[in-house]
Design a protein around this motif. Structure first.
Motif, PDB file in Angstrom:
ATOM      1  N   LEU A 276       0.832  -1.204   0.000  1.00  0.00           N
ATOM      2  CA  LEU A 276       0.000   0.000   0.000  1.00  0.00           C
ATOM      3  C   LEU A 276       0.870   1.259   0.000  1.00  0.00           C
ATOM      4  N   ALA A 277       1.953   1.221   0.743  1.00  0.00           N
ATOM      5  CA  ALA A 277       2.830   2.389   0.811  1.00  0.00           C
ATOM      6  C   ALA A 277       3.446   2.702  -0.555  1.00  0.00           C
ATOM      7  N   LEU A 278       3.704   1.675  -1.338  1.00  0.00           N
ATOM      8  CA  LEU A 278       4.282   1.895  -2.667  1.00  0.00           C
ATOM      9  C   LEU A 278       3.298   2.585  -3.608  1.00  0.00           C
ATOM     10  N   LEU A 279       2.005   2.320  -3.400  1.00  0.00           N
ATOM     11  CA  LEU A 279       0.974   2.916  -4.256  1.00  0.00           C
ATOM     12  C   LEU A 279       0.640   4.344  -3.862  1.00  0.00           C
ATOM     13  N   LEU A 280       0.975   4.706  -2.645  1.00  0.00           N
ATOM     14  CA  LEU A 280       0.564   5.998  -2.103  1.00  0.00           C
ATOM     15  C   LEU A 280       1.602   7.075  -2.401  1.00  0.00           C
ATOM     16  N   ARG A 281       1.716   7.418  -3.655  1.00  0.00           N
ATOM     17  CA  ARG A 281       2.675   8.428  -4.099  1.00  0.00           C
ATOM     18  C   ARG A 281       1.978   9.381  -5.066  1.00  0.00           C
ATOM     19  N   GLY A 282       2.577  10.526  -5.285  1.00  0.00           N
ATOM     20  CA  GLY A 282       2.083  11.476  -6.276  1.00  0.00           C
ATOM     21  C   GLY A 282       0.614  11.820  -6.117  1.00  0.00           C
ATOM     22  N   PRO A 283      -0.173  11.618  -7.187  1.00  0.00           N
ATOM     23  CA  PRO A 283      -1.579  12.013  -7.166  1.00  0.00           C
ATOM     24  C   PRO A 283      -2.405  11.272  -6.106  1.00  0.00           C
ATOM     25  N   VAL A 284      -2.073  10.019  -5.841  1.00  0.00           N
ATOM     26  CA  VAL A 284      -2.821   9.259  -4.822  1.00  0.00           C
ATOM     27  C   VAL A 284      -2.559   9.862  -3.450  1.00  0.00           C
ATOM     28  N   HIS A 285      -1.313  10.179  -3.143  1.00  0.00           N
ATOM     29  CA  HIS A 285      -0.965  10.803  -1.868  1.00  0.00           C
ATOM     30  C   HIS A 285      -1.699  12.136  -1.727  1.00  0.00           C
ATOM     31  N   ALA A 286      -1.742  12.911  -2.797  1.00  0.00           N
ATOM     32  CA  ALA A 286      -2.430  14.204  -2.774  1.00  0.00           C
ATOM     33  C   ALA A 286      -3.924  14.028  -2.510  1.00  0.00           C
ATOM     34  N   ARG A 287      -4.552  13.015  -3.113  1.00  0.00           N
ATOM     35  CA  ARG A 287      -5.991  12.775  -2.883  1.00  0.00           C
ATOM     36  C   ARG A 287      -6.258  12.394  -1.434  1.00  0.00           C
ATOM     37  N   VAL A 288      -5.416  11.522  -0.876  1.00  0.00           N
ATOM     38  CA  VAL A 288      -5.595  11.126   0.526  1.00  0.00           C
ATOM     39  C   VAL A 288      -5.412  12.338   1.435  1.00  0.00           C
ATOM     40  N   THR A 289      -4.399  13.133   1.160  1.00  0.00           N
ATOM     41  CA  THR A 289      -4.156  14.330   1.972  1.00  0.00           C
ATOM     42  C   THR A 289      -5.350  15.287   1.897  1.00  0.00           C
ATOM     43  N   ARG A 290      -5.873  15.532   0.701  1.00  0.00           N
ATOM     44  CA  ARG A 290      -7.054  16.410   0.568  1.00  0.00           C
ATOM     45  C   ARG A 290      -8.258  15.824   1.305  1.00  0.00           C
ATOM     46  N   THR A 291      -8.411  14.519   1.258  1.00  0.00           N
ATOM     47  CA  THR A 291      -9.526  13.869   1.964  1.00  0.00           C
ATOM     48  C   THR A 291      -9.401  14.099   3.467  1.00  0.00           C
ATOM     49  N   TYR A 292      -8.217  13.902   4.000  1.00  0.00           N
ATOM     50  CA  TYR A 292      -8.014  14.111   5.441  1.00  0.00           C
ATOM     51  C   TYR A 292      -8.196  15.581   5.813  1.00  0.00           C
ATOM     52  N   ASP A 293      -7.738  16.481   4.960  1.00  0.00           N
ATOM     53  CA  ASP A 293      -7.973  17.913   5.207  1.00  0.00           C
ATOM     54  C   ASP A 293      -9.472  18.212   5.252  1.00  0.00           C
ATOM     55  N   GLY A 294     -10.243  17.585   4.367  1.00  0.00           N
ATOM     56  CA  GLY A 294     -11.692  17.758   4.370  1.00  0.00           C
ATOM     57  C   GLY A 294     -12.320  17.250   5.655  1.00  0.00           C
ATOM     58  N   PHE A 295     -11.856  16.109   6.130  1.00  0.00           N
ATOM     59  CA  PHE A 295     -12.325  15.581   7.415  1.00  0.00           C
ATOM     60  C   PHE A 295     -12.031  16.605   8.513  1.00  0.00           C
ATOM     61  N   ASN A 296     -10.822  17.139   8.520  1.00  0.00           N
ATOM     62  CA  ASN A 296     -10.419  18.107   9.546  1.00  0.00           C
ATOM     63  C   ASN A 296     -11.337  19.331   9.551  1.00  0.00           C
ATOM     64  N   ARG A 297     -11.618  19.857   8.357  1.00  0.00           N
ATOM     65  CA  ARG A 297     -12.486  21.042   8.266  1.00  0.00           C
ATOM     66  C   ARG A 297     -13.897  20.725   8.773  1.00  0.00           C
ATOM     67  N   ALA A 298     -14.393  19.541   8.455  1.00  0.00           N
ATOM     68  CA  ALA A 298     -15.733  19.158   8.921  1.00  0.00           C
ATOM     69  C   ALA A 298     -15.744  18.973  10.444  1.00  0.00           C
ATOM     70  N   LEU A 299     -14.695  18.376  10.986  1.00  0.00           N
ATOM     71  CA  LEU A 299     -14.582  18.218  12.443  1.00  0.00           C
ATOM     72  C   LEU A 299     -14.518  19.594  13.118  1.00  0.00           C
ATOM     73  N   LYS A 300     -13.755  20.490  12.539  1.00  0.00           N
ATOM     74  CA  LYS A 300     -13.650  21.863  13.073  1.00  0.00           C
ATOM     75  C   LYS A 300     -15.032  22.535  13.094  1.00  0.00           C
ATOM     76  N   ALA A 301     -15.748  22.465  11.992  1.00  0.00           N
ATOM     77  CA  ALA A 301     -17.068  23.098  11.913  1.00  0.00           C
ATOM     78  C   ALA A 301     -18.009  22.502  12.947  1.00  0.00           C
ATOM     79  N   ARG A 302     -17.955  21.217  13.139  1.00  0.00           N
ATOM     80  CA  ARG A 302     -18.864  20.554  14.091  1.00  0.00           C
ATOM     81  C   ARG A 302     -18.483  20.902  15.535  1.00  0.00           C
ATOM     82  N   ALA A 303     -17.192  20.935  15.833  1.00  0.00           N
ATOM     83  CA  ALA A 303     -16.739  21.177  17.219  1.00  0.00           C
ATOM     84  C   ALA A 303     -16.899  22.625  17.640  1.00  0.00           C
ATOM     85  N   GLU A 304     -16.768  23.552  16.668  1.00  0.00           N
ATOM     86  CA  GLU A 304     -16.869  24.969  17.011  1.00  0.00           C
ATOM     87  C   GLU A 304     -18.319  25.384  17.132  1.00  0.00           C
TER      88      GLU A 304
END
Length: 142
Positions: free
Chosen positions: A114-142
């Protein structure tokens, strides 16, 4: 190994962020990444969830909670069901008090093929997904 690391500040105390993060029953109300989660909130507890990474279909996972420190850290580890050494991930949320509320550090360490596949565009998609989770958690907690 490959890491994904995200963070942001939430204008709420760690206890409030923890309450939102660990209220799995309410996830469908605010969370577009993990649509369903259930399990025992304790170290060693099993967790089952459905996750949607950007540009992929939603899939089901199970994991074991490896760290559960209320108000501080939640981490789970899961892998390929038949051969975990082939692909695994340790997902974590760390909450630290900071000026203005809570610093959320959210990431995952991937290993195996899995680590070998998680490079370039795939890594960027996962990072954006986690950032989206963070923003939603922030909105809910605040």
């Amino acid at each position: 190994m490959t890491d994904v690391l995200t963070s942001l500040t939430i204008a709420a105390p760690p206890e409030r962020v923890w309450d939102v993060l660990t209220n799995f029953a309410a996830y469908p109300e605010w969370n577009t990444v993990i649509s369903k989660a259930r399990g025992e909130l304790r170290e060693g507890g099993e967790l089952r969830f459905r996750i949607k990474i950007e540009a992929t279909p939603e899939i089901g996972f199970s994991a074991r909670i490896v760290r559960c420190e209320p108000g501080r850290e939640l981490a789970w580890r899961g892998g390929a069901p038949l051969l975990p050494a082939l692909a695994w991930g340790e997902h974590y949320f760390r909450l630290s008090p900071c000026e203005g509320g809570t610093l959320l550090t959210h990431g995952e360490r991937f290993g195996g093929l899995l680590a070998l596949l998680l490079r370039g565009p795939v890594h960027a998609r996962v990072t954006r997904t986690y950032d989206g989770f963070n923003r939603a958690l922030k909105a809910r907690a605040e």
